[in-house]
Design an enzyme around this catalytic site. Structure first.
Site, short mmCIF file in Angstrom:
data_model
loop_
_atom_site.label_atom_id
_atom_site.label_comp_id
_atom_site.label_asym_id
_atom_site.label_seq_id
_atom_site.Cartn_x
_atom_site.Cartn_y
_atom_site.Cartn_z
N GLY A 128 9.98 4.79 8.08
CA GLY A 128 10.25 4.15 9.41
C GLY A 128 11.58 3.39 9.59
O GLY A 128 11.95 3.27 10.68
N MET A 130 15.83 2.22 8.67
CA MET A 130 16.94 2.92 9.19
C MET A 130 17.54 4.11 8.14
O MET A 130 17.29 3.78 7.05
CB MET A 130 18.11 1.81 9.34
CG MET A 130 19.38 2.21 9.91
SD MET A 130 20.78 1.13 9.68
CE MET A 130 21.38 1.74 8.26
N ARG A 364 11.96 6.66 -7.67
CA ARG A 364 10.65 5.88 -7.54
C ARG A 364 9.60 6.94 -7.88
O ARG A 364 9.55 7.86 -8.19
CB ARG A 364 10.55 5.37 -6.16
CG ARG A 364 10.54 7.00 -5.04
CD ARG A 364 10.49 6.89 -3.90
NE ARG A 364 10.67 7.83 -3.00
CZ ARG A 364 11.15 7.92 -1.87
NH1 ARG A 364 11.70 6.79 -1.13
NH2 ARG A 364 11.56 8.87 -1.39
N HIS A 480 10.96 16.00 5.92
CA HIS A 480 9.83 14.84 6.23
C HIS A 480 8.60 15.10 6.32
O HIS A 480 7.62 14.24 5.97
CB HIS A 480 10.42 14.38 7.57
CG HIS A 480 9.91 13.04 8.14
ND1 HIS A 480 8.95 13.15 9.01
CD2 HIS A 480 9.94 11.86 7.93
CE1 HIS A 480 8.33 12.00 9.35
NE2 HIS A 480 9.03 11.13 8.54
N ARG A 642 -36.76 2.44 2.17
CA ARG A 642 -36.67 1.37 3.29
C ARG A 642 -38.01 1.70 4.16
O ARG A 642 -37.82 2.84 4.68
CB ARG A 642 -35.43 1.26 3.75
CG ARG A 642 -35.66 0.05 4.84
CD ARG A 642 -34.29 -0.20 5.56
NE ARG A 642 -33.98 0.79 6.32
CZ ARG A 642 -32.89 1.20 7.17
NH1 ARG A 642 -31.85 0.17 7.20
NH2 ARG A 642 -32.60 2.17 8.20
N SER A 788 -31.43 -5.58 -1.95
CA SER A 788 -30.52 -4.70 -1.67
C SER A 788 -29.68 -5.28 -0.65
O SER A 788 -30.26 -5.71 0.24
CB SER A 788 -31.06 -3.39 -1.51
OG SER A 788 -29.99 -2.29 -1.35
N GLY A 790 -27.80 -5.37 2.77
CA GLY A 790 -27.88 -4.51 3.70
C GLY A 790 -26.53 -5.04 4.51
O GLY A 790 -26.80 -5.86 5.53
N ASN A 792 -24.40 -3.87 6.38
CA ASN A 792 -24.01 -3.63 7.72
C ASN A 792 -24.51 -4.67 8.80
O ASN A 792 -23.83 -5.48 9.53
CB ASN A 792 -24.50 -2.18 8.19
CG ASN A 792 -23.82 -0.99 7.48
OD1 ASN A 792 -22.79 -1.28 6.69
ND2 ASN A 792 -24.26 -0.03 7.52
N ASP A 793 -25.70 -4.97 8.67
CA ASP A 793 -26.46 -5.94 9.27
C ASP A 793 -26.06 -7.39 8.97
O ASP A 793 -25.83 -8.26 9.76
CB ASP A 793 -28.04 -5.66 9.47
CG ASP A 793 -28.68 -5.07 10.60
OD1 ASP A 793 -28.09 -5.33 11.61
OD2 ASP A 793 -29.50 -4.16 10.14
N CYS A 855 -26.45 -1.60 -0.14
CA CYS A 855 -26.69 -0.08 0.42
C CYS A 855 -26.11 0.01 1.75
O CYS A 855 -26.09 0.91 2.44
CB CYS A 855 -28.02 -0.02 0.72
SG CYS A 855 -28.98 -1.00 1.62
N TYR A 875 -25.82 -2.16 -9.09
CA TYR A 875 -25.15 -0.83 -8.54
C TYR A 875 -24.75 -1.19 -7.24
O TYR A 875 -25.29 -1.93 -6.30
CB TYR A 875 -26.52 -0.07 -8.45
CG TYR A 875 -27.64 -0.25 -7.50
CD1 TYR A 875 -27.51 0.32 -6.08
CD2 TYR A 875 -28.71 -0.84 -7.95
CE1 TYR A 875 -28.53 -0.01 -5.21
CE2 TYR A 875 -29.81 -1.02 -6.87
CZ TYR A 875 -29.61 -0.73 -5.85
OH TYR A 875 -30.68 -1.04 -4.68
P1 ADP Z 1 16.31 7.10 2.12
O1 ADP Z 1 15.49 6.02 1.79
O2 ADP Z 1 15.93 7.47 3.63
O3 ADP Z 1 15.95 8.53 1.12
P2 ADP Z 1 18.71 6.75 0.89
O4 ADP Z 1 19.52 5.47 0.78
O5 ADP Z 1 18.29 7.32 -0.41
O6 ADP Z 1 17.86 6.90 1.95
O7 ADP Z 1 19.92 7.90 1.30
C1 ADP Z 1 19.60 9.04 1.77
C2 ADP Z 1 20.54 10.16 1.03
O8 ADP Z 1 22.01 9.69 1.15
C3 ADP Z 1 20.42 10.06 -0.33
O9 ADP Z 1 19.58 11.08 -0.84
C4 ADP Z 1 21.67 10.63 -0.68
O10 ADP Z 1 21.77 12.06 -0.63
C5 ADP Z 1 22.70 10.06 0.13
N1 ADP Z 1 23.49 9.01 -0.35
C6 ADP Z 1 22.92 7.52 -0.41
N2 ADP Z 1 23.71 6.79 -1.21
C7 ADP Z 1 24.64 7.75 -1.56
C8 ADP Z 1 25.95 7.44 -2.48
N3 ADP Z 1 26.35 6.19 -2.90
N4 ADP Z 1 26.88 8.65 -2.65
C9 ADP Z 1 26.60 9.84 -2.04
N5 ADP Z 1 25.23 10.08 -1.41
C10 ADP Z 1 24.40 8.87 -1.09
MG MG Z 2 16.60 8.28 -0.96
#
Ligand code: ADP
Ligand code: MG
Ligand code: MG
Length: 907
Positions: A128, A130, A364, A480, A642, A788, A790, A792-793, A855, A875
């Site tokens: 969500g 930037m 990640r 996405h 019950r 047991s 309950g 919910n109640d 339960c 249980y």
């Molecule tokens: P998001 O969290 O939406 O994945 P990122 O910060 O990972 O956003 O950036 C999105 C994309 O921007 C990355 O997958 C990469 O392709 C490009 N990007 C981010 N940082 C760099 C960088 N230092 N050099 C080149 N490309 C970058």
């Molecule tokens: Mg990324």
């Protein structure tokens, strides 16, 4: 500006405390040249992206140097009414110098320019927030320097136009469409289709037009000072934390208590430097199936989000990368190994290849489907990358739901109308919704819909959440739609190119056939196939890795798992899923059958004991045969039954026609029936004549039920099958009630056993669902052999919330964070849990061997299961389909509490 968006004046104290005088806070953490001030454990402060960038740097992976501004700084900024923390930009300048040193380039220097990216990154990944701004540091003179330096003028202007677009759009809020419009215009004037086909002159023209767009919308020129660009981008990231999309995302995902997002400022590497450069995203294993295969996509001569934005269709690494560059492909396979060895889990990573050199931009833990999570956990344990306990902890219990749910009947006739990518597995059927908002509205009206989009975007999150399935016509496996759907466990087919989606006319056309908002389609997220109409589904099975992880879980859990089942079929289903008994059989459900309800009504309308006994006698054989079926299905496992619980008027007809018919069949006038119905009317039935109060007033009902239970038990025993019935009294609040009903129970049992000339062991116990029962549990335990809970109640009565009416205000309570979560779904540990804990202790005081279970609905909620483990229940009991979830949750609770008690011992 609409008033809603007006900034609230910040309280003075908050603004002050945000920047305490005197003490110097470190707000910026550098990483680069194999050194880093942060590390993988600092996700709270540096966000997930920042912590892992630092960690990959430490691991010697090729990470472009940069620095991370802490999540706390973002918190300070927003708390102080969107004011940059004093001194922050000084620290930023200092770290820019460090990056300059590490890269040998200079920010804003036309001769040797350093460009940077500004990237958001909270503790957990949050779609969500930037979008990233790339190529910061370019301006009218630097762009020429970059061209000279790289010997590639085209590349320099391609980067510049991207910066103006991203900066204008994400930082300054100019609608992306305005830029897109100019780009399309230049492309069509040039007679080319793809961005990559534009030459330098044409890109210069794009830059010129973009600057005009910028000036037209903001009344000022695109900023030429690199530090002005950077500061604005940092602020925009801070602000995005409080943006609507981000707030909504946190709400849906129950993410609370985080200070803000970190900002990562990182030197740029370029995937758009030519045909020897590329950018891509990958998983170390297949996140849909869990197969141990490199799973990724890349685009040659591209930058940033080109891969996920569905502008060009990316290439599959597994089949195409080697053809493009053997060297890069080998390097990536090596990265896969290194990452998994370091993080001991599947990694979702982003990379860029600049002129043949690989750079890592992010890693990640990868989101995965439930099926993949199970397979990966089992495989990694087998590979000895992780131990068994870790494997058990790796699978989110609630996600197993996805594996227990139906799939399309393989034998059903299916009319395949198109095929896309199998982006998120599962079967889904629904009518077509063409926007996220439409999906939300129609689902609120009780419809089942598939969300059909060209591609989805973060603003669609609400609609994606409620849709049965998601279907897109562009985008790849890492688009996405695909990523979010997998995270939600919603079936998704992505990139079905044959679909033509006309949002305006709410029409989907494929191969000459059209479908509108009221037509059904079915999609299979495991194969990518899309079918005409509704396709029948079949039940899931517990086989393969699923069976393995369940066995592992059983090794570690100490809680038993029972099920709530009212019929032999449900009992059987639950046993197949591993249930070890029945924790709740509700007898009233047995009376709603059309054949039986008549006798039930006769019993209720009876004017005296004799008539009531006569009616009950007719019900007896039905009850008995139900119990025989259940006892046989459970084959010696304990079965808690019950006795009758709901208020009697729930069984009576409420319209005149049915009342008249009932009267006729019983020889009563309509008047008499009506009288009785109105006599039974209660102004507060949930607190009225129900539960054991029925048996206290009409002991003959209890007599019949106990007789049915024990006659069934005798019959099954005589057939050579073991039985273990547990007779459970609902809603008791005093020991005296239990004493009174125990005598009737024992007398009835003695009579049955005498007639049968044999005995069956049985238990007599009660539900704890009235607060008084919990606080006098020591007394109740003198009579009751088991409790047991309950819940919910018990929740209803502890909070004083009517479960049937709470829907009006509970969502508001949760939104306003007055309650953390719905106490009917997840046990309220602080209040209801305290009562449970008290009752457990008091009960054990009187009767150390007392059997304890739960339960309520909570028995299948992983968080509540953990609580039940902690307070020492024997249980939990839940609906058949939640049994595997409860098994896994119980194992995790045991492993976690063992780990934490181990830790406290060490101290
Ligand atoms: P998001 O969290 O939406 O994945 P990122 O910060 O990972 O956003 O950036 C999105 C994309 O921007 C990355 O997958 C990469 O392709 C490009 N990007 C981010 N940082 C760099 C960088 N230092 N050099 C080149 N490309 C970058
Ligand atoms: Mg990324
Ligand atoms: Mg993004």
């Amino acid at each position: 500006m609409p008033t809603m968006l007006k900034k609230k004046p910040a309280p003075k104290a908050a603004a002050k405390s945000a920047a305490p005088a005197g003490k110097k806070i470190k707000r910026v953490y550098f990483f680069g040249a194999a050194k880093a001030e942060g590390n993988a454990d600092m996700k709270d402060l540096l966000g997930g992206k920042g912590a892992n960038l630092a960690d990959m740097t430490l691991a010697g992976l090729p990470v472009p140097p940069g620095f991370t501004i802490t999540t706390e700084s973002c918190g300070e900024y927003n708390k102080a009414n969107q004011k940059m923390p004093a001194g922050l930009m000084d620290e930023v300048r200092l770290n820019v110098t460090k990056v300059e040193k590490a890269t040998g380039k200079k920010f804003g220097d036309a001769k040797n320019p350093l460009l940077v990216a500004a990237r958001s990154g909270a503790k957990m990944s949050m779609p969500g927030m930037m979008d990233t701004v790339l190529n910061i540091g370019l301006n009218d003179t630097v762009v020429d320097g970059l061209a000279r330096l790289s010997g590639n003028e085209r590349f320099a202007y391609d980067s510049y136009r991207r910066l103006i677009n991203m900066f204008g759009d994400t930082v300054k809020g100019i609608d992306h469409e305005h830029f897109e419009h100019e780009l399309s215009a230049v492309k069509s004037e040039a007679g080319v289709k793809l961005d990559t086909d534009l030459n330098t002159q044409q890109l210069k023209e794009v830059v010129r037009r973009y600057k005009e767009v910028y000036k037209k919308h903001l009344g000022e020129d695109f900023p030429q000072d690199p530090f002005v660009q950077l500061a604005a981008a940092i602020e925009a990231v801070f602000q995005s934390w409080m943006g609507d999309r981000a707030i909504r995302y946190r709400e849906i995902n129950e993410i609370r208590g985080l200070p803000g997002t970190a900002v990562n400022v990182q030197s740029m590497v370029f995937g758009n430097m030519g045909d020897d450069s590329a950018t891509g995203v990958a998983f170390t294993r297949d996140p849909a199936t869990g197969n141990n295969e490199f799973y990724g996509e890349f685009l040659v001569n591209a930058q940033g989000e080109d891969v996920v934005a569905g502008i060009r269709t990316p290439l599959e690494c597994k089949t195409e990368m080697g053809k493009w560059s053997q060297k890069s492909w080998k390097e990536l396979l090596n990265v896969k190994k290194l990452l998994e060895q370091r993080y001991k889990d599947v990694q979702d990573f982003e990379f860029t290849i600049e002129k043949g050199k690989l750079y890592m931009l992010q890693t990640r833990n990868g989101k995965r489907t439930a099926a993949a999570a199970v397979k990966i956990a089992v495989d990694m344990a087998k590979e000895r990358l992780i131990d068994e306990k870790t494997a058990v902890l790796r699978v989110e219990p609630a996600s197993l739901d996805q594996l227990l749910h139906p799939m399309f009947d393989p034998k059903a006739k299916k009319d395949v109308i198109a095929k896309g990518l199998p982006a998120s597995p599962g079967a889904a059927t629904g009518k077509l919704a063409f926007t996220a908002q439409e999906a939300e509205e129609r689902v609120a009206n009780g419809e089942k819909v598939l969300l059909v989009r060209r591609e989805t975007e973060p603003a669609d999150i609400g609609g994606m959440h409620v849709a049965e399935g998601i279907l897109t016509s562009t985008g790849g496996m890492t688009s996405h739609a695909a990523v979010v759907a997998r995270g939600m466990g919603t079936p998704c087919v992505a990139g079905a190119g044959a679909l033509n989606i006309d949002v305006k006319n709410r029409k989907l056309t494929v191969n000459g056939k059209s479908y509108g908002p009221n037509d059904f389609l079915s999609l299979d997220g495991s194969t990518g196939e899309i079918y005409d109409g509704k396709v029948p589904t079949v039940k899931a099975e517990m086989s393969g890795p699923f069976g393995v992880i369940m066995k592992m879980a059983d090794k570690y859990r100490t809680l038993k798992i029972r099920t709530n089942a009212d019929t032999p079929e449900d009992a059987q289903t639950a046993r197949n899923f591993g249930a070890e008994g029945i924790g709740l059989t509700r007898t009233e459900h047995m009376f709603f059958d059309p054949e039986r309800i008549h006798h039930m009504r006769e019993m209720i309308l009876a004017s005296d004991v004799e008539a009531r006994k006569a009616a009950l006698k007719k019900l007896l054989p039905y009850q008995k045969s139900d119990f025989v079926g259940i006892f046989k299905a459970m084959n010696g496992l304990p079965v808690t039954i019950r006795l009758l619980d709901p208020p009697l008027h729930e069984f009576l007809p409420h319209n005149e026609k049915d009342q008249e018919e009932l009267g006729r069949s019983l020889g009563m006038s309509l008047e008499q029936v009506k009288n009785r119905v109105s006599q039974l009317h209660e102004s507060n039935p949930m607190l009225g004549h129900r539960g054991d109060r029925l048996a206290i007033t009409y002991p003959e009902i209890l007599e019949m039920q106990v007789r049915a239970i024990l006659e069934a038990a005798v019959e099954v025993k005589k057939a050579g099958i073991k039985v273990a019935p547990e007779i459970m009294i609902p809603l008791a609040g005093t020991k005296a009630e239990l004493d009174y009903l125990k005598k009737v129970t024992v007398d009835t049992a003695d009579a049955v056993f005498k007639e049968a000339k044999t005995k069956v062991p049985y238990m007599y116990g009660t539900m704890i669902e009235v607060p008084r029962a919990a606080v006098t549990a020591d007394e109740l335990a003198e009579t009751a052999e088991f409790f047991s809970f309950g819940t919910n109640d018990l929740t209803q009565m502890t909070f004083g919330y009517s479960r049937d009416d709470a829907g009006v205000f509970l969502p508001e309570y949760i939104k306003k964070e007055i309650l953390e979560r719905d106490p009917f779904q997840s046990l309220d540990v602080g209040g209801v849990g305290k009562l449970v804990d008290m009752a457990v202790k008091l009960g054990k005081q009187t009767r150390p061997e007392i059997k304890l279970g739960i339960c309520g609905e909570h028995g299948g909620d992983p968080r509540s299961v953990e609580f039940c483990h902690k307070v020492g229940l024997n249980y939990v009991s839940c609906s058949p389909f939640r049994v595997p979830i409860a098994r896994l949750a119980a194992a995790q609770a045991a492993i976690k509490s063992e780990a934490s008690s181990g830790k406290s011992k060490k101290k």
